[in-house]
Write an enzyme that holds these catalytic residues in place. Structure first.
Site: not given
Length: 169
Positions: A9-10
């Site tokens: 993810g981020c």
């Protein structure tokens, strides 16, 4: 020293989390697995380059092994989610582990099999041969240290109770 590249993810939160693990020597955020050389953040976010937001992790095997790193990784991601983690949605937020040798591949495969058996569910996290890792722009490096109130889909306090915790490197 060993290295592994994790997409979870981020990359801001993933990097901030792993900097807090004993034995992690160095981290860099970047873009992995795509088909364009030196992509920009905007190009990766367009979803057209095939890159994932990822974190390069260098670690000391005498202090922490890959299995322990992966246990932490699977604690902070949703391994069943496709192209999203937390509030971040898009192909650049898919989860993947980029290995660089057969020993790493075997450890990763075994752990994913264990998760699938425990949950009776197919893991979406990809296992990919390390390729095309490009360091992200400077403003993304150590982002949450520079911007402590910045967005993060990971509960960074969750590691503080772990025996693996250290102050960020």
């Amino acid at each position: 020293m060993e290295k592994i590249i994790l997409a979870g993810g981020c990359f801001w939160g993933v990097e901030a989390y792993f900097k807090r693990l004993k034995g992690v020597i160095k981290t860099k955020v970047g873009y992995a697995g795509g088909n364009k050389k030196n992509p920009t953040y905007e190009e990766v976010c367009s979803g057209k380059t095939g890159h994932l937001e990822a974190v390069y992790i260098e670690y000391d095997r005498k202090i922490i092994n890959l299995e322990k790193i992966l246990r932490h990784y699977f604690d902070i991601i949703d391994p069943f989610s496709i192209d999203r983690q937390g509030g971040d949605v898009g192909p650049q937020y898919a989860t993947a582990i980029f290995y660089n040798n057969k020993e790493q591949y075997d450890i990763i495969r075994k752990m994913i099999q264990e998760i699938e058996n425990n949950f009776n569910k197919k893991v979406a996290t990809k296992i990919l041969k390390e390729s095309n890792f490009f360091e992200a722009e400077d403003y993304h490096q150590n982002y949450l240290e520079k911007n402590p109130t910045g967005y993060c889909h990971i509960n960074l306090n969750s590691i503080k109770n772990s025996k693996d915790y250290q102050e960020p490197v």
